[in-house]
Design a protein around this motif. Structure first.
Motif, PDB file in Angstrom:
ATOM      1  N   ARG A 165      24.657  55.077  52.919  1.00 38.09           N
ATOM      2  CA  ARG A 165      25.249  55.593  54.155  1.00 38.09           C
ATOM      3  C   ARG A 165      26.108  54.530  54.816  1.00 38.09           C
ATOM      4  O   ARG A 165      25.814  53.329  54.710  1.00 38.09           O
ATOM      5  CB  ARG A 165      24.158  56.034  55.127  1.00 38.09           C
ATOM      6  CG  ARG A 165      23.289  57.176  54.627  1.00 38.09           C
ATOM      7  CD  ARG A 165      22.161  57.463  55.608  1.00 38.09           C
ATOM      8  NE  ARG A 165      22.671  57.897  56.912  1.00 38.09           N
ATOM      9  CZ  ARG A 165      22.898  59.169  57.239  1.00 38.09           C
ATOM     10  NH1 ARG A 165      22.651  60.130  56.358  1.00 38.09           N
ATOM     11  NH2 ARG A 165      23.338  59.494  58.434  1.00 38.09           N
ATOM     12  N   LEU A 166      27.146  54.950  55.513  1.00 35.26           N
ATOM     13  CA  LEU A 166      27.968  53.987  56.248  1.00 35.26           C
ATOM     14  C   LEU A 166      27.181  53.383  57.401  1.00 35.26           C
ATOM     15  O   LEU A 166      27.164  52.156  57.587  1.00 35.26           O
ATOM     16  CB  LEU A 166      29.241  54.664  56.762  1.00 35.26           C
ATOM     17  CG  LEU A 166      30.222  53.760  57.522  1.00 35.26           C
ATOM     18  CD1 LEU A 166      30.720  52.623  56.630  1.00 35.26           C
ATOM     19  CD2 LEU A 166      31.394  54.580  58.055  1.00 35.26           C
ATOM     20  N   ARG A 177      33.737  58.012  55.852  1.00 38.08           N
ATOM     21  CA  ARG A 177      33.036  57.680  54.619  1.00 38.08           C
ATOM     22  C   ARG A 177      34.019  57.259  53.526  1.00 38.08           C
ATOM     23  O   ARG A 177      33.807  56.269  52.819  1.00 38.08           O
ATOM     24  CB  ARG A 177      32.195  58.874  54.151  1.00 38.08           C
ATOM     25  CG  ARG A 177      31.332  58.586  52.944  1.00 38.08           C
ATOM     26  CD  ARG A 177      30.369  59.720  52.641  1.00 38.08           C
ATOM     27  NE  ARG A 177      31.067  60.965  52.351  1.00 38.08           N
ATOM     28  CZ  ARG A 177      31.017  62.046  53.129  1.00 38.08           C
ATOM     29  NH1 ARG A 177      30.313  62.032  54.240  1.00 38.08           N
ATOM     30  NH2 ARG A 177      31.677  63.143  52.791  1.00 38.08           N
ATOM     31  N   ASP A 215      32.353  63.817  47.928  1.00 40.98           N
ATOM     32  CA  ASP A 215      31.832  62.450  47.869  1.00 40.98           C
ATOM     33  C   ASP A 215      32.746  61.489  47.117  1.00 40.98           C
ATOM     34  O   ASP A 215      32.744  60.289  47.388  1.00 40.98           O
ATOM     35  CB  ASP A 215      30.456  62.439  47.197  1.00 40.98           C
ATOM     36  CG  ASP A 215      29.395  63.155  48.020  1.00 40.98           C
ATOM     37  OD1 ASP A 215      29.551  63.216  49.259  1.00 40.98           O
ATOM     38  OD2 ASP A 215      28.418  63.648  47.428  1.00 40.98           O
TER      39      ASP A 215
END
Length: 255
Positions: A165-166, A177, A215
């Protein structure tokens, strides 16, 4: 796992996942660039609800950053109803390390005009996995899932995603992201062995004509070294639907 943890309204602690490629004791700049997008979008959403979107991200990288707490700030440079310029800064110990200027533009329905001459790249599922840690050290590089189709040193198409995760326990946009992966482009198809030649980038500019989805972030990348100590890494950016923009990084070459 996350690259950053929020420790205040405008402060974030970097984790070991951001460990750099040129120096593992400092941050890889990529996640910090995504963090600044998140900060800009968070500020935008607190001020307006008209759906204005990011069209350009232009970063200046002023120096290295230790893997510690960083502070962020945002200001509107040029307010506007349909076009707005916003500046954000990331600092450590009172010293600015990254500056971002972002143009925000009013969206509209131009589906009937949609078109580009940029070719699509091979889908991620049809590219072979490639381990970037075979070239680079650091926590950030280890966190990247890469598929690559190399043409020659300095020329390749590749896809990148990460399960990290960022920001811990905080939702971020698909753009933030993706922007947290943009800076990886300079290291995914090296023209020279980084143990023999250093070629860090001092900036990064992305122009986006579509918002990223999914993604995977795709890159169609060319690395160029000039004769006087300056280089350029240029990429066409993709999501799984096709091209979404361009990316450029100016390099300082050091032998």
């Amino acid at each position: 796992m996350a690259y950053f943890e929020r420790v205040g309204d405008a402060a974030y602690r970097a984790t070991e996942e951001v460990g750099g490629a040129w120096d593992t004791a400092t941050q890889h700049i990529a996640p910090a660039l995504g963090l600044l997008v998140h900060v800009v979008e968070r500020d935008r959403d607190a001020r307006r609800t008209d759906g204005i979107v990011v069209g350009r991200l232009s970063y200046d990288i002023l120096g290295t950053i230790p893997i510690e707490v960083v502070d962020v700030r945002v200001r509107v440079v040029r307010p506007g109803r349909t076009v707005e310029l916003v500046e954000a800064a990331l600092s450590h110990g009172g010293r600015d390390a990254v500056l971002l200027r972002a143009w925000l533009l009013r969206p509209g329905d131009t589906a009937a005009l949609r078109g580009t001459a940029y070719p699509k790249i091979t889908p991620a599922e049809d590219m072979a996995p490639w381990d970037p840690s075979s070239v680079w050290p650091g926590g950030f590089i280890e966190s990247a899932d890469v598929r690559r189709e190399q043409v020659e040193p300095g020329r390749a198409a590749f896809w990148v995603r990460t399960a990290v995760r960022l920001i811990d326990e905080e939702d971020v946009s698909p753009l933030a992201r993706a922007a947290g992966l943009f800076d990886i482009a300079n290291g995914m198809t090296v023209r020279a062995d980084p143990k023999e030649v250093a070629f860090p980038n001092v900036d990064l500019t992305a122009h986006l004509f579509a918002e990223p989805r999914g993604d995977w972030v795709g890159f169609d990348t060319t690395v160029t070294f000039g004769p006087t100590g300056i280089g350029l890494t240029s990429s066409v950016l993709h999501d799984t639907h096709g091209p979404i923009g361009t990316l450029a990084q100016i390099l300082t070459l050091r032998t």
